[in-house]
Motif scaffolding. Structure first.
Motif, mmCIF file in Angstrom:
data_model
loop_
_atom_site.group_PDB
_atom_site.id
_atom_site.type_symbol
_atom_site.label_atom_id
_atom_site.label_comp_id
_atom_site.label_asym_id
_atom_site.label_seq_id
_atom_site.Cartn_x
_atom_site.Cartn_y
_atom_site.Cartn_z
ATOM 1 N N ALA A 147 12.622 -10.448 11.118
ATOM 2 C CA ALA A 147 12.974 -9.145 11.306
ATOM 3 C C ALA A 147 13.626 -8.484 10.036
ATOM 4 N N ILE A 148 13.327 -7.385 9.932
ATOM 5 C CA ILE A 148 13.694 -6.576 8.684
ATOM 6 C C ILE A 148 14.255 -5.275 9.201
ATOM 7 N N ALA A 149 15.295 -4.651 8.567
ATOM 8 C CA ALA A 149 15.795 -3.424 9.247
ATOM 9 C C ALA A 149 14.890 -2.121 8.466
ATOM 10 N N SER A 150 14.854 -1.186 9.304
ATOM 11 C CA SER A 150 14.102 -0.042 9.060
ATOM 12 C C SER A 150 15.512 0.948 8.869
ATOM 13 N N PRO A 151 15.171 1.799 7.444
ATOM 14 C CA PRO A 151 14.352 1.492 6.468
ATOM 15 C C PRO A 151 14.571 0.123 5.737
ATOM 16 N N GLY A 152 13.372 -0.186 5.211
ATOM 17 C CA GLY A 152 13.440 -1.427 4.342
ATOM 18 C C GLY A 152 12.032 -1.788 3.603
ATOM 19 N N SER A 153 11.949 -3.073 2.942
ATOM 20 C CA SER A 153 10.703 -3.103 2.316
ATOM 21 C C SER A 153 10.598 -4.640 2.194
ATOM 22 N N PHE A 154 9.353 -4.997 1.607
ATOM 23 C CA PHE A 154 9.065 -6.371 1.557
ATOM 24 C C PHE A 154 7.931 -6.441 0.577
ATOM 25 N N GLU A 155 8.007 -7.357 -0.319
ATOM 26 C CA GLU A 155 6.762 -7.388 -1.410
ATOM 27 C C GLU A 155 6.382 -8.617 -1.904
ATOM 28 N N VAL A 156 5.124 -8.782 -2.152
ATOM 29 C CA VAL A 156 4.476 -9.979 -2.391
ATOM 30 C C VAL A 156 3.571 -9.709 -3.556
ATOM 31 N N GLN A 157 3.710 -10.838 -4.549
ATOM 32 C CA GLN A 157 2.690 -10.593 -5.799
ATOM 33 C C GLN A 157 1.796 -11.953 -6.024
ATOM 34 N N PHE A 158 0.848 -11.750 -6.382
ATOM 35 C CA PHE A 158 -0.225 -12.695 -6.594
ATOM 36 C C PHE A 158 -1.092 -12.253 -7.681
ATOM 37 N N ALA A 159 -1.831 -13.451 -8.312
ATOM 38 C CA ALA A 159 -2.540 -13.230 -9.704
ATOM 39 C C ALA A 159 -4.006 -13.188 -9.126
ATOM 40 N N GLY A 160 -4.730 -12.268 -10.001
ATOM 41 C CA GLY A 160 -6.007 -11.994 -9.611
ATOM 42 C C GLY A 160 -6.893 -13.383 -10.083
ATOM 43 N N ASN A 161 -8.126 -13.455 -9.629
ATOM 44 C CA ASN A 161 -8.853 -14.645 -10.277
ATOM 45 C C ASN A 161 -10.152 -14.556 -10.810
ATOM 46 N N GLY A 162 -10.227 -13.076 -11.537
ATOM 47 C CA GLY A 162 -11.496 -12.925 -11.939
ATOM 48 C C GLY A 162 -12.593 -12.106 -11.016
ATOM 49 N N ALA A 163 -12.334 -12.018 -9.935
ATOM 50 C CA ALA A 163 -12.900 -11.268 -8.869
ATOM 51 C C ALA A 163 -12.619 -9.795 -9.016
ATOM 52 N N THR A 164 -13.515 -8.977 -8.542
ATOM 53 C CA THR A 164 -13.045 -7.207 -8.573
ATOM 54 C C THR A 164 -12.659 -6.901 -7.163
ATOM 55 N N THR A 165 -12.759 -7.362 -6.245
ATOM 56 C CA THR A 165 -12.502 -6.886 -4.757
ATOM 57 C C THR A 165 -11.829 -8.126 -4.021
ATOM 58 N N ALA A 166 -10.853 -7.624 -3.117
ATOM 59 C CA ALA A 166 -10.363 -8.862 -2.277
ATOM 60 C C ALA A 166 -10.177 -8.296 -0.745
ATOM 61 N N THR A 167 -9.804 -8.986 -0.101
ATOM 62 C CA THR A 167 -9.337 -8.487 1.448
ATOM 63 C C THR A 167 -7.927 -8.997 1.764
ATOM 64 N N LEU A 168 -7.183 -7.908 2.140
ATOM 65 C CA LEU A 168 -5.748 -8.252 2.496
ATOM 66 C C LEU A 168 -5.708 -8.001 4.239
ATOM 67 N N ALA A 169 -5.340 -9.354 4.968
ATOM 68 C CA ALA A 169 -5.081 -9.413 6.147
ATOM 69 C C ALA A 169 -3.538 -9.846 6.479
ATOM 70 N N PHE A 170 -3.002 -8.946 7.601
ATOM 71 C CA PHE A 170 -1.715 -9.563 7.805
ATOM 72 C C PHE A 170 -1.509 -8.869 9.187
ATOM 73 N N THR A 171 -0.424 -9.145 9.804
ATOM 74 C CA THR A 171 0.333 -8.900 11.046
ATOM 75 C C THR A 171 1.540 -8.189 10.980
ATOM 76 N N LEU A 172 1.413 -6.826 11.313
ATOM 77 C CA LEU A 172 2.817 -6.294 11.267
ATOM 78 C C LEU A 172 3.548 -6.209 12.667
ATOM 79 N N GLU A 173 4.619 -6.988 12.545
ATOM 80 C CA GLU A 173 5.589 -6.943 13.959
ATOM 81 C C GLU A 173 6.392 -6.002 14.082
ATOM 82 N N GLY A 174 6.390 -5.739 15.510
ATOM 83 C CA GLY A 174 7.654 -4.862 15.899
ATOM 84 C C GLY A 174 8.615 -5.383 16.710
ATOM 85 N N TYR A 175 9.807 -5.101 16.523
ATOM 86 C CA TYR A 175 11.003 -5.836 17.195
ATOM 87 C C TYR A 175 11.852 -4.750 17.963
ATOM 88 N N GLY A 176 12.322 -4.952 19.054
ATOM 89 C CA GLY A 176 12.895 -4.192 19.768
ATOM 90 C C GLY A 176 12.453 -3.003 20.301
#
Length: 202
Positions: free
Chosen positions: A35-64
């Motif tokens: 659980a992260i308070a609202s307002p708030g943020s979370f950041e991730v970083q990763f290196a590219g591998n020479g490809a030009t496109t990527a797909t990001l998939a994730f689940t946004l959780e809601g609490y309370g």
């Protein structure tokens, strides 16, 4: 319909070098954020591998009692990729309001089947999948919430199951021996075609 042998051979050669798409996982979220308070943020970083496109998939959780689109208590989710906000929306996950999207630059696929209106403090979750342009260096994805500030015990959000798959196109190149045989065959067919044309002229 007659196809000249040279045309057929060239077509076969081209078919061997057609690119095929391959997906490579370049980021996987080890554990959910909780659980992260609202307002708030979370950041991730990763290196590219020479490809030009990527797909990001994730689940946004809601609490309370995380609220959807609401004039007073609305909570707004923001997804930013490499400095550009690409998705903005509100989701009723145990709180007031309704699901609403105000920005979707990349045509994200969003599953809101586990959300619903009504103040019941039961939370919920939203599934996301979005394609984006992958940078060759470091890529940054920021998940964030803005809205009416309340305690984590009342409402909160989080991210789990985050994964990024890079899509690259690799060409299938013929083996040198196979390529040499094909070129030699092309020469033979070409010589035969030239001789036939000479015979027709006599």
């Amino acid at each position: 319909m007659f196809t000249h042998p040279i045309v057929g051979l060239l077509s076969a050669l081209a078919a061997l070098s057609i690119g095929t798409a391959h997906a490579t996982t370049i980021y996987t979220q080890a554990t959910g954020t909780g659980a992260i308070a609202s307002p708030g943020s979370f950041e991730v970083q990763f290196a590219g591998n020479g490809a030009t496109t990527a797909t990001l998939a994730f689940t946004l959780e809601g609490y309370g009692s995380l609220d959807g689109n609401h004039s007073v208590y609305g909570d707004v989710f923001h997804l930013t990729i490499n400095g550009t906000e690409v998705y903005t929306g509100s989701f009723a996950m145990g709180g007031l309001g309704a699901n609403a999207v105000s920005l979707d630059l990349l045509g994200a696929t969003v599953d809101t089947s586990a959300t619903g209106g009504g103040l019941n403090w039961s939370g919920g979750h939203v599934g996301f999948s979005v394609d984006f342009a992958l940078q060759s260096g470091i890529n940054t994805v920021t998940f964030g919430y803005t809205g009416f500030g309340q305690t984590v015990g009342d409402e909160a959000w989080g991210i789990r199951d985050g994964v990024v798959n890079a899509v690259s196109t690799a060409s299938t190149v013929p083996e040198p021996a196979s390529l040499a045989l094909m070129l030699a065959g092309l020469g033979v067919v070409g010589a035969g075609a030239g001789a036939g044309a000479g015979r027709r002229r006599t």
